[in-house]
Design a protein around this motif. Structure first.
Motif, short mmCIF file in Angstrom:
data_model
loop_
_atom_site.label_atom_id
_atom_site.label_comp_id
_atom_site.label_asym_id
_atom_site.label_seq_id
_atom_site.Cartn_x
_atom_site.Cartn_y
_atom_site.Cartn_z
N CYS A 19 2.05 11.94 6.55
CA CYS A 19 1.13 12.66 5.68
C CYS A 19 0.39 13.76 6.42
O CYS A 19 -0.53 14.35 5.87
CB CYS A 19 0.13 11.70 5.05
N CYS A 86 2.77 4.16 9.64
CA CYS A 86 4.00 4.39 8.87
C CYS A 86 5.22 4.28 9.75
O CYS A 86 6.22 3.68 9.41
CB CYS A 86 4.00 5.78 8.24
N TRP A 93 4.68 2.29 2.86
CA TRP A 93 5.99 2.72 2.34
C TRP A 93 7.10 1.79 2.76
O TRP A 93 8.26 2.15 2.65
CB TRP A 93 6.32 4.14 2.84
N THR A 96 9.47 1.35 -0.20
CA THR A 96 9.60 2.29 -1.32
C THR A 96 11.02 2.87 -1.38
O THR A 96 11.77 2.79 -0.43
CB THR A 96 8.60 3.45 -1.23
N ARG B 207 8.06 10.32 -0.58
CA ARG B 207 7.94 8.91 -0.19
C ARG B 207 7.79 7.99 -1.38
O ARG B 207 7.61 6.80 -1.23
CB ARG B 207 6.71 8.74 0.72
N ILE B 209 5.33 8.06 -3.82
CA ILE B 209 3.93 7.63 -3.90
C ILE B 209 3.51 7.36 -5.34
O ILE B 209 2.75 6.43 -5.60
CB ILE B 209 3.04 8.70 -3.23
N GLU B 210 4.03 8.15 -6.30
CA GLU B 210 3.61 7.97 -7.69
C GLU B 210 4.10 6.63 -8.22
O GLU B 210 3.38 5.90 -8.90
CB GLU B 210 4.14 9.12 -8.56
N LEU B 212 4.75 4.02 -6.47
CA LEU B 212 3.98 2.98 -5.78
C LEU B 212 2.65 2.75 -6.48
O LEU B 212 2.22 1.62 -6.68
CB LEU B 212 3.76 3.42 -4.34
N LEU B 225 -4.40 5.07 -1.50
CA LEU B 225 -3.03 5.58 -1.50
C LEU B 225 -3.06 7.10 -1.67
O LEU B 225 -2.33 7.84 -1.01
CB LEU B 225 -2.26 4.93 -2.65
N ARG B 228 -3.49 9.11 1.31
CA ARG B 228 -2.31 9.22 2.18
C ARG B 228 -1.29 10.22 1.65
O ARG B 228 -0.20 10.34 2.21
CB ARG B 228 -1.66 7.84 2.36
N ILE B 229 -1.59 10.89 0.54
CA ILE B 229 -0.71 11.97 0.10
C ILE B 229 -0.70 13.04 1.16
O ILE B 229 0.32 13.60 1.51
CB ILE B 229 -1.18 12.56 -1.25
N ARG B 525 6.01 14.81 -2.23
CA ARG B 525 5.98 13.44 -2.71
C ARG B 525 7.32 13.25 -3.40
O ARG B 525 7.97 13.47 -3.92
CB ARG B 525 4.88 13.21 -3.75
#
Lengths: 161, 548
Positions: A19, A86, A93, A96, B207, B209-210, B212, B225, B228-229, B525
């Motif tokens: 990030c 990470c 993650w 994911t 990654r 993120i949405e 998640l 969360l 962490r974007i 993302r």
């Protein structure tokens, strides 16, 4: 710790889907306030010039082949430094859909492809603190001892019999 | 300001389209239209009413009402309104008319909806943008039946290098490039020293993120969360998410919490802009400037740690308020430190702009004309450098921005120098904002007393991040968001690079790329790269499974 890295460590920075927080701390640690350059640490432009690879991020699918290319291009002895939560364990993650989940999965893939990595160092933290990076440099160069709590030591002794 | 005549105007437009519904809550207008009327409405909103296009969001609403839905979010910045246009899409054959020829800014978000939800757009070329090329066809990660931890089975093969012939020479920049600290790939086509075309392949940092946020976390956890974007503007994302949920659930946030949010947001802007000025100097080969700026920036990081307990301003924001208070001692120290930052920075900037090489490299390079900027709905300093006077802090005030006074710097030149100066001025403005806010900090609670979030409510919020506006869109669900969509500023700014890089000298390309302050971890993302590849992934059909 490692015999071959007593002198300057040249590093190549490999962002594998982080990030930016860790990446900025890496830059930060090289600038005047923390000044990691006094240990001879230098960011280089090509993995072919590097002693160590700094890896941040959980390794996304899109980045994976490029990461393998970069690791293969690094001359031996090859050192991989996993920075940030990470990278160390996948962080949030770890399962994911578009990541592989950290350095351990990457090492498995590398093993399968017979690309050897001589040493792996882990710097956990979200994001890593500059002090932690400096400590890691000290550790790699053998300037400081590894700090292990007595609990962990005992557990290691028990498992190794 | 009385906005009822403006609302009436919008209502009239919607009624003239026919067969549509119009509702209005707070600063948001919701319009539901038939898919075949979408293009007509988009044209009126974007070109006649002078609205910007913020983003579009595909939502899998089949569990709710048996349809897919697409939300186009427009923004009327002059009147401080969000306009959400919704269309229902047939679940069996999800096709909706594309609006990219009318609204060029909608290009990427349509592709994203196509990639992640399988919504097809008629009347445009569809290709994969967000997901890696190896991702199996027919699997859409944001559809509700796909689990968040679904992983495709792929294998890695090593192949020969296949170079494709171009009639122009190609200069690849990235994905790992010394001038860029994030993985992204630019293919610059050059003739001699001039860049004639550019191709971009990013989305190395997608990654999931949405997904998640919609599947594994609860409302309050998504705040962390959201941070962490992006490691630079994480707090902006967190605040933007919180604002969207607070709007959807009608939660009142105590005034003191609003002030603390604004203070931390501005601290983040200062450190982000300083970072950018440093990197720009570095790209120009002016490393002395880079080192000095980062020396000054270290003090700002100290302030951030003092205020939030973390160098990256992580972990203090929640829905309904903040977790950490500011006491008198901290207040005094922050003001003291900011004064040092201001003094040092002034001295350094005076030196920097008097370096003739620096000025020459910045002036007249990477020009983005105002008309192109408007067409692409660019945001933040990139827009303000091109003469578009837009700033969410002033136009749609959130947190405590309506309580203080500040200037919004706008330059009309549209070159790298303009963007540089916009950022420099904003740093000084931000310092003054923080001082004003600390001075006026009201007493009281920092957390709302009760937080109840009803289901199936919608919220749109925008926050002016250092790079431009963040937009978060939320539909509430049971205990966690039903749909959470993030639009980062770089998402709107990258398409502008094509205009900025064309017909520029190759040597100016890295600076021009840096001049929009790209932040790829936000953007990704989420052009196939053809040359010089050894390892690549292919979909696994039998053979060695590496993971899956």
């Amino acid at each position: 710790m490692s015999k071959f890295l007593k002198k300057s460590i040249w590093v190549f920075h490999l962002n594998t889907g982080s990030c930016n927080a860790c990446d900025i701390e890496i830059l930060d640690v090289l600038t005047p306030y923390f000044d990691a350059e006094r240990f001879g640490v230098k960011l280089v432009a090509s993995p072919r010039h590097a002693d160590a690879l700094l890896m941040t991020g959980p390794v996304t699918l899109e980045a994976l082949p490029k990461v393998i290319n970069a690791i293969e291009a690094t001359p031996r002895p090859r050192i991989l430094i996993a920075m940030g939560s990470c990278s160390v364990g996948g962080g949030i993650w770890h399962d994911t859909y578009s990541t592989i989940g950290g350095v351990r999965e990457l090492l498995k893939i590398l093993k399968e492809r017979e690309i050897e990595v001589d040493h792996v160092y882990y710097i956990p933290g979200c994001p890593i603190r500059p002090e932690a990076i400096i400590y890691a440099i000290g550790l790699i160069k053998g300037l400081v001892e590894k700090k292990i709590s007595s609990k962990v030591k005992k557990a290691v002794r028990r498992t190794s019999g | 300001m009385d906005i009822s005549p403006i609302l009436k105007n919008y209502k009239k437009i919607v009624e003239s389209i026919g067969k549509s519904s119009f509702t209005h809550v707070g600063d948001t207008i919701y319009i539901i239209v038939e898919p075949n009327k979408l293009r007509e409405l988009a044209e009126i909103l974007y070109w006649k009413m002078n609205c910007y296009h913020r983003t579009c969001v595909g939502v899998d609403e089949r569990p709710l009402n048996g349809h897919f839905a697409l939300y186009h979010i427009f923004g009327d910045d002059t009147n401080g309104l969000h306009i959400v246009v919704k269309v229902y899409i047939d679940p069996e054959d999800p096709v909706v008319p594309s609006i990219t020829d009318i609204v060029p800014a909608a290009d990427w978000c349509e592709l994203e909806a196509y990639d992640l939800l399988g919504i097809k757009f008629s009347g445009r070329k569809l290709y994969r943008l967000v997901l890696p090329p190896t991702w199996p066809h027919g699997v859409y990660p944001l559809r509700k039946e796909t689990p968040y931890n679904y992983r495709p089975s792929v294998k890695i093969i090593s192949g020969e290098e296949i170079g494709e012939s171009h009639d122009k020479a190609v200069v690849p920049v990235g994905p790992y490039h010394p001038a860029l600290h994030e993985p992204e790939y630019f293919e610059l086509y050059v003739e001699g020293e001039r860049v004639v075309d550019v191709k971009y392949r990013g989305f190395h940092v997608h990654r999931g993120i949405e997904k998640l946020g919609e599947s594994r976390t609860t409302y309050q956890q998504v705040n962390f969360l959201a941070e962490r974007i992006c490691g630079i503007c994480g707090f902006e994302h967190s605040v933007c998410y919180a604002l969207a949920v607070e709007k959807a659930a009608k939660i009142d946030v105590p005034e003191r919490a609003q002030y603390i949010r604004s203070i931390v947001l501005e601290i983040e802007r200062i450190h982000s802009h300083l970072l950018w000025i440093g990197v720009a100097a570095h790209v120009l080969g002016y490393d002395t400037g880079f080192m000095h700026i980062w020396r000054i920036r270290e003090l700002v990081m100290y302030i951030a740690e003092k205020l939030t307990g973390s160098r990256k301003t992580y972990g203090i924001n929640l829905i309904g308020g903040v977790r950490k208070d500011i006491n008198e001692e901290k207040k005094k120290e922050v003001i003291e430190k900011l004064e040092i930052v201001e003094k040092d920075l002034k001295k350094l900037i005076d030196t920097m702009v008097s370096v003739p090489e620096l000025k020459k490299r910045l002036t007249g390079t990477g020009i983005l004309p105002k008309s192109e900027a408007r067409k692409l709905s660019v945001v933040g300093p990139t827009a303000r450098g091109s003469g578009l006077d837009r700033d969410i802090r002033r136009d749609l005030p959130y947190a405590a921005y309506s309580e203080i006074s500040f200037k919004v710097p706008v330059y009309s030149e549209g070159d790298n120098l303009a963007r540089f100066l916009v950022r420099v001025e904003e740093v000084f403005e931000s310092i003054s904002i923080v001082k004003q806010l600390l001075d006026q900090l009201p007493r009281g609670d920092i957390m709302a007393e009760s937080i109840e979030i009803p289901e199936r409510k919608m919220g749109v919020a925008a926050v002016e991040a250092p790079r431009g506006e963040d937009v978060h869109f939320i539909i509430t669900g049971r205990g966690k968001p039903y749909r959470w969509k993030v639009r980062a500023p770089t998402y709107n700014n990258i398409p502008a690079l094509k205009v900025m890089l064309r017909d520029q000298a190759l040597a100016d390309a890295p600076l021009t790329i840096a001049s929009i302050d790209p932040c790829f971890s936000c953007t990704d993302r989420i052009v196939v790269i053809k040359d010089g590849r050894r390892y690549k992934l292919i979909p696994n059909k039998g053979g060695v499974v590496l993971y899956g």
